[in-house]
Enzyme design. Structure first.
Site, PDB file in Angstrom:
ATOM      1  N   LYS A  13      35.738  17.060  44.994  1.00  0.00           N
ATOM      2  CA  LYS A  13      34.382  17.545  44.705  1.00  0.00           C
ATOM      3  C   LYS A  13      33.409  17.136  45.815  1.00  0.00           C
ATOM      4  O   LYS A  13      32.644  17.945  46.320  1.00  0.00           O
ATOM      5  CB  LYS A  13      33.899  16.999  43.337  1.00  0.00           C
ATOM      6  N   ARG A  88      29.949  15.724  32.376  1.00  0.00           N
ATOM      7  CA  ARG A  88      31.281  15.141  32.259  1.00  0.00           C
ATOM      8  C   ARG A  88      31.714  15.019  30.811  1.00  0.00           C
ATOM      9  O   ARG A  88      32.820  14.558  30.547  1.00  0.00           O
ATOM     10  CB  ARG A  88      31.239  13.741  32.859  1.00  0.00           C
ATOM     11  N   ARG A 127      41.787   7.010  49.951  1.00  0.00           N
ATOM     12  CA  ARG A 127      40.409   7.401  50.309  1.00  0.00           C
ATOM     13  C   ARG A 127      39.644   6.210  50.882  1.00  0.00           C
ATOM     14  O   ARG A 127      39.774   5.074  50.437  1.00  0.00           O
ATOM     15  CB  ARG A 127      39.658   7.911  49.080  1.00  0.00           C
ATOM     16  N   ARG A 160      36.441   2.219  47.916  1.00  0.00           N
ATOM     17  CA  ARG A 160      35.604   2.095  46.716  1.00  0.00           C
ATOM     18  C   ARG A 160      36.265   1.163  45.706  1.00  0.00           C
ATOM     19  O   ARG A 160      37.481   1.150  45.571  1.00  0.00           O
ATOM     20  CB  ARG A 160      35.418   3.487  46.082  1.00  0.00           C
ATOM     21  N   ARG A 171      40.576   6.346  35.069  1.00  0.00           N
ATOM     22  CA  ARG A 171      39.651   7.466  35.339  1.00  0.00           C
ATOM     23  C   ARG A 171      40.317   8.802  35.005  1.00  0.00           C
ATOM     24  O   ARG A 171      39.681   9.706  34.475  1.00  0.00           O
ATOM     25  CB  ARG A 171      39.195   7.433  36.803  1.00  0.00           C
TER      26      ARG A 171
END
Ligand code: AP5
Length: 217
Positions: A13, A88, A127, A160, A171
Protein backbone atom coordinates in the site's frame (compact mmCIF):
# COMPACT_ATOMS: atom_id res chain seq x y z
CA UNK A 1 -9.75 11.34 -7.20
CA UNK A 2 -10.74 9.75 -3.88
CA UNK A 3 -9.41 6.27 -3.45
CA UNK A 4 -8.95 3.70 -0.70
CA UNK A 5 -6.10 1.19 -0.88
CA UNK A 6 -6.78 -1.92 1.16
CA UNK A 7 -4.81 -5.11 1.59
CA UNK A 8 -2.88 -7.08 4.17
CA UNK A 9 0.23 -5.70 5.85
CA UNK A 10 3.05 -5.76 3.32
CA UNK A 11 0.72 -5.87 0.30
CA UNK A 12 2.47 -2.75 -0.98
CA UNK A 13 0.00 0.00 0.00
CA UNK A 14 2.73 2.46 0.99
CA UNK A 15 4.87 1.56 -2.03
CA UNK A 16 1.96 2.07 -4.45
CA UNK A 17 0.93 5.29 -2.70
CA UNK A 18 4.40 6.72 -3.36
CA UNK A 19 4.08 6.16 -7.13
CA UNK A 20 0.44 7.28 -7.26
CA UNK A 21 1.13 10.58 -5.46
CA UNK A 22 4.11 11.22 -7.75
CA UNK A 23 1.71 11.06 -10.70
CA UNK A 24 -1.52 12.55 -9.29
CA UNK A 25 -1.77 15.68 -7.09
CA UNK A 26 -3.72 14.06 -4.26
CA UNK A 27 -3.02 13.76 -0.53
CA UNK A 28 -1.56 10.45 0.64
CA UNK A 29 -3.21 9.80 4.00
CA UNK A 30 -1.66 6.86 5.84
CA UNK A 31 -3.05 6.20 9.32
CA UNK A 32 0.03 4.08 10.09
CA UNK A 33 2.36 7.00 9.24
CA UNK A 34 0.19 9.43 11.24
CA UNK A 35 0.24 7.14 14.27
CA UNK A 36 4.01 6.58 14.04
CA UNK A 37 4.51 10.36 13.89
CA UNK A 38 2.37 10.71 17.06
CA UNK A 39 4.46 8.01 18.77
CA UNK A 40 7.71 9.79 17.76
CA UNK A 41 6.50 13.14 19.05
CA UNK A 42 5.13 11.67 22.27
CA UNK A 43 1.55 12.99 21.92
CA UNK A 44 -1.30 11.62 24.06
CA UNK A 45 -2.56 9.75 20.99
CA UNK A 46 0.92 8.31 20.38
CA UNK A 47 1.17 7.13 24.00
CA UNK A 48 -2.22 5.39 23.76
CA UNK A 49 -1.47 3.84 20.34
CA UNK A 50 2.06 2.55 20.91
CA UNK A 51 1.34 -0.69 22.80
CA UNK A 52 -1.30 -1.73 20.27
CA UNK A 53 1.00 -1.05 17.33
CA UNK A 54 3.96 -2.88 18.86
CA UNK A 55 1.74 -5.92 19.45
CA UNK A 56 0.33 -5.80 15.88
CA UNK A 57 -3.19 -5.03 17.18
CA UNK A 58 -5.52 -2.32 15.92
CA UNK A 59 -5.73 1.01 17.70
CA UNK A 60 -9.30 1.70 18.90
CA UNK A 61 -11.84 2.85 16.33
CA UNK A 62 -12.71 6.00 18.33
CA UNK A 63 -9.13 7.31 18.32
CA UNK A 64 -8.69 6.59 14.60
CA UNK A 65 -12.01 8.11 13.58
CA UNK A 66 -11.30 11.32 15.55
CA UNK A 67 -7.88 11.57 13.93
CA UNK A 68 -9.34 11.07 10.44
CA UNK A 69 -12.23 13.48 10.98
CA UNK A 70 -9.69 16.31 11.22
CA UNK A 71 -7.31 14.97 8.55
CA UNK A 72 -9.93 14.61 5.80
CA UNK A 73 -10.89 18.25 6.23
CA UNK A 74 -7.32 19.53 5.77
CA UNK A 75 -6.67 21.79 2.76
CA UNK A 76 -4.43 19.34 0.93
CA UNK A 77 -7.23 16.73 0.84
CA UNK A 78 -9.56 19.03 -1.14
CA UNK A 79 -8.07 18.02 -4.49
CA UNK A 80 -8.54 14.35 -3.63
CA UNK A 81 -6.97 11.72 -1.41
CA UNK A 82 -5.58 8.25 -1.24
CA UNK A 83 -6.39 6.47 1.99
CA UNK A 84 -3.77 3.90 3.04
CA UNK A 85 -4.58 1.80 6.12
CA UNK A 86 -8.02 3.31 6.73
CA UNK A 87 -10.70 2.10 7.09
CA UNK A 88 -9.63 -1.15 8.73
CA UNK A 89 -12.86 -2.27 10.39
CA UNK A 90 -16.53 -2.13 9.40
CA UNK A 91 -17.09 0.48 12.15
CA UNK A 92 -14.39 2.69 10.57
CA UNK A 93 -15.90 2.20 7.08
CA UNK A 94 -19.33 3.25 8.35
CA UNK A 95 -17.82 6.26 10.11
CA UNK A 96 -16.03 7.20 6.87
CA UNK A 97 -19.34 6.99 4.97
CA UNK A 98 -20.80 9.43 7.52
CA UNK A 99 -17.86 11.84 7.30
CA UNK A 100 -17.95 11.90 3.50
CA UNK A 101 -21.69 12.51 3.57
CA UNK A 102 -21.20 15.46 5.95
CA UNK A 103 -18.60 16.83 3.54
CA UNK A 104 -20.86 16.16 0.48
CA UNK A 105 -18.18 14.14 -1.30
CA UNK A 106 -18.02 10.55 -2.57
CA UNK A 107 -15.41 7.85 -2.96
CA UNK A 108 -14.38 6.84 -6.49
CA UNK A 109 -12.84 3.44 -5.95
CA UNK A 110 -11.52 0.92 -3.46
CA UNK A 111 -8.45 -0.94 -4.67
CA UNK A 112 -7.73 -4.26 -3.00
CA UNK A 113 -4.11 -5.42 -3.20
CA UNK A 114 -4.23 -9.22 -2.95
CA UNK A 115 -1.12 -11.05 -1.83
CA UNK A 116 -0.42 -14.40 -0.16
CA UNK A 117 0.45 -14.69 3.54
CA UNK A 118 3.84 -16.22 2.67
CA UNK A 119 4.72 -13.23 0.49
CA UNK A 120 3.67 -10.86 3.29
CA UNK A 121 5.99 -12.51 5.81
CA UNK A 122 8.87 -12.55 3.34
CA UNK A 123 8.40 -8.88 2.32
CA UNK A 124 7.95 -7.49 5.82
CA UNK A 125 10.85 -9.39 7.35
CA UNK A 126 13.10 -7.73 4.75
CA UNK A 127 11.41 -4.30 4.68
CA UNK A 128 13.49 -1.32 5.79
CA UNK A 129 12.23 2.28 6.12
CA UNK A 130 13.83 5.69 6.44
CA UNK A 131 13.56 6.89 10.04
CA UNK A 132 13.06 10.45 8.83
CA UNK A 133 11.20 10.69 5.48
CA UNK A 134 9.55 7.23 5.61
CA UNK A 135 10.90 6.07 2.20
CA UNK A 136 10.33 2.32 1.82
CA UNK A 137 13.14 -0.13 0.96
CA UNK A 138 13.61 -3.85 0.88
CA UNK A 139 16.87 -5.32 2.12
CA UNK A 140 16.77 -7.98 -0.63
CA UNK A 141 14.84 -6.58 -3.61
CA UNK A 142 15.33 -2.83 -3.27
CA UNK A 143 18.07 -1.85 -0.78
CA UNK A 144 19.30 1.74 -0.36
CA UNK A 145 22.42 2.52 -2.45
CA UNK A 146 24.52 2.86 0.73
CA UNK A 147 23.60 0.29 3.38
CA UNK A 148 21.60 1.85 6.23
CA UNK A 149 21.43 5.32 4.60
CA UNK A 150 18.34 6.78 2.90
CA UNK A 151 18.85 7.56 -0.83
CA UNK A 152 16.49 10.54 -0.53
CA UNK A 153 17.37 12.35 2.71
CA UNK A 154 20.55 10.55 3.94
CA UNK A 155 18.90 9.69 7.30
CA UNK A 156 19.21 6.30 8.98
CA UNK A 157 17.33 3.37 7.41
CA UNK A 158 15.82 1.08 10.06
CA UNK A 159 13.55 -1.93 10.57
CA UNK A 160 10.07 -1.10 11.90
CA UNK A 161 9.36 -2.42 15.43
CA UNK A 162 6.27 -4.27 14.16
CA UNK A 163 8.21 -6.07 11.40
CA UNK A 164 9.40 -8.87 13.71
CA UNK A 165 8.07 -12.24 12.54
CA UNK A 166 5.84 -12.90 15.61
CA UNK A 167 4.24 -9.44 15.26
CA UNK A 168 3.82 -9.88 11.48
CA UNK A 169 1.82 -13.09 12.16
CA UNK A 170 -0.44 -11.17 14.60
CA UNK A 171 -0.96 -8.38 12.08
CA UNK A 172 -1.97 -10.94 9.44
CA UNK A 173 -4.43 -12.61 11.83
CA UNK A 174 -5.93 -9.20 12.69
CA UNK A 175 -6.23 -8.41 8.97
CA UNK A 176 -8.09 -11.64 8.20
CA UNK A 177 -10.39 -11.25 11.20
CA UNK A 178 -11.14 -7.51 11.33
CA UNK A 179 -10.20 -5.93 7.99
CA UNK A 180 -11.08 -8.54 5.34
CA UNK A 181 -14.88 -8.08 5.93
CA UNK A 182 -14.38 -4.71 4.18
CA UNK A 183 -13.90 -6.60 0.91
CA UNK A 184 -17.55 -7.69 0.89
CA UNK A 185 -18.65 -4.29 2.25
CA UNK A 186 -17.16 -2.40 -0.72
CA UNK A 187 -17.89 -5.16 -3.26
CA UNK A 188 -21.61 -4.84 -2.43
CA UNK A 189 -21.36 -1.09 -3.11
CA UNK A 190 -19.83 -1.91 -6.56
CA UNK A 191 -16.63 -0.02 -5.73
CA UNK A 192 -14.09 -2.82 -5.34
CA UNK A 193 -11.24 -3.40 -7.81
CA UNK A 194 -9.01 -6.42 -7.12
CA UNK A 195 -5.36 -6.34 -8.11
CA UNK A 196 -2.86 -9.18 -7.86
CA UNK A 197 -0.16 -7.50 -5.78
CA UNK A 198 2.24 -10.45 -5.97
CA UNK A 199 3.36 -8.99 -9.30
CA UNK A 200 5.71 -6.15 -10.21
CA UNK A 201 5.24 -2.79 -8.50
CA UNK A 202 4.32 -0.66 -11.54
CA UNK A 203 1.27 -2.82 -12.34
CA UNK A 204 -1.00 -1.04 -9.85
CA UNK A 205 -0.24 2.42 -11.22
CA UNK A 206 -0.92 1.16 -14.77
CA UNK A 207 -4.27 -0.27 -13.64
CA UNK A 208 -5.19 3.03 -11.98
CA UNK A 209 -4.29 4.91 -15.15
CA UNK A 210 -6.65 2.63 -17.10
CA UNK A 211 -9.47 3.35 -14.62
CA UNK A 212 -8.71 7.07 -14.85
CA UNK A 213 -8.70 7.05 -18.67
CA UNK A 214 -12.07 5.24 -18.63
CA UNK A 215 -13.45 7.93 -16.29
CA UNK A 216 -13.93 5.47 -13.43
CA UNK A 217 -11.82 7.40 -10.93
P1 AP5 B 1 0.32 0.44 8.81
O1 AP5 B 1 1.51 1.29 8.81
O2 AP5 B 1 -0.89 0.85 8.04
O3 AP5 B 1 0.80 -1.01 8.41
P2 AP5 B 1 0.14 -2.15 7.50
O4 AP5 B 1 -1.24 -1.98 6.99
O5 AP5 B 1 0.36 -3.36 8.32
O6 AP5 B 1 0.89 -2.03 6.19
P3 AP5 B 1 2.39 -1.91 6.00
O7 AP5 B 1 2.82 -0.50 6.10
O8 AP5 B 1 3.10 -2.90 6.90
O9 AP5 B 1 2.58 -2.51 4.54
P4 AP5 B 1 2.28 -1.90 3.11
O10 AP5 B 1 1.08 -2.59 2.52
O11 AP5 B 1 2.24 -0.40 3.13
O12 AP5 B 1 3.56 -2.44 2.37
P5 AP5 B 1 4.87 -1.65 1.84
O13 AP5 B 1 4.50 -0.81 0.66
O14 AP5 B 1 5.60 -1.00 2.97
O15 AP5 B 1 -0.19 0.17 10.31
C1 AP5 B 1 0.70 -0.10 11.37
C2 AP5 B 1 -0.09 -0.24 12.67
O16 AP5 B 1 -0.77 1.01 12.97
C3 AP5 B 1 -1.21 -1.29 12.67
O17 AP5 B 1 -0.72 -2.57 12.97
C4 AP5 B 1 -2.14 -0.73 13.76
O18 AP5 B 1 -1.65 -1.01 15.06
C5 AP5 B 1 -2.06 0.77 13.54
N1 AP5 B 1 -3.09 1.27 12.62
C6 AP5 B 1 -2.88 1.87 11.40
N2 AP5 B 1 -4.04 2.20 10.83
C7 AP5 B 1 -5.02 1.82 11.69
C8 AP5 B 1 -6.43 1.88 11.64
N3 AP5 B 1 -7.09 2.40 10.58
N4 AP5 B 1 -7.13 1.37 12.69
C9 AP5 B 1 -6.49 0.86 13.77
N5 AP5 B 1 -5.16 0.76 13.87
C10 AP5 B 1 -4.42 1.23 12.84
O19 AP5 B 1 5.72 -2.90 1.27
C11 AP5 B 1 6.26 -3.87 2.15
C12 AP5 B 1 7.59 -4.40 1.59
O20 AP5 B 1 7.33 -5.10 0.36
C13 AP5 B 1 8.61 -3.28 1.24
O21 AP5 B 1 9.90 -3.74 1.56
C14 AP5 B 1 8.45 -3.09 -0.29
O22 AP5 B 1 9.67 -2.65 -0.88
C15 AP5 B 1 8.07 -4.51 -0.72
N6 AP5 B 1 7.14 -4.51 -1.87
C16 AP5 B 1 6.01 -3.74 -2.00
N7 AP5 B 1 5.39 -4.02 -3.17
C17 AP5 B 1 6.13 -5.01 -3.77
C18 AP5 B 1 6.00 -5.74 -5.01
N8 AP5 B 1 4.96 -5.53 -5.84
N9 AP5 B 1 6.92 -6.67 -5.29
C19 AP5 B 1 7.97 -6.91 -4.44
N10 AP5 B 1 8.16 -6.24 -3.26
C20 AP5 B 1 7.25 -5.31 -2.94
Amino acid sequence: MRIILIGPPGAGKGTQAESIKAKYPIAHISTGDMLRENVRSGTELGKKARAFMDAGKLVSDDLIIDMMRARLRADDARAGFLLDGFPRTIAQAEALDGLLKEMSIELDAVILLEVSDDTVVQRLASRRVCSSCGAIYNAIAHPPKIEGVCDICCSKVIQRDDDKESVIRNRLAVYHEQTSPLIEYYDKKGMLHRIDANVAKDFVLKYLETLNAAGNV
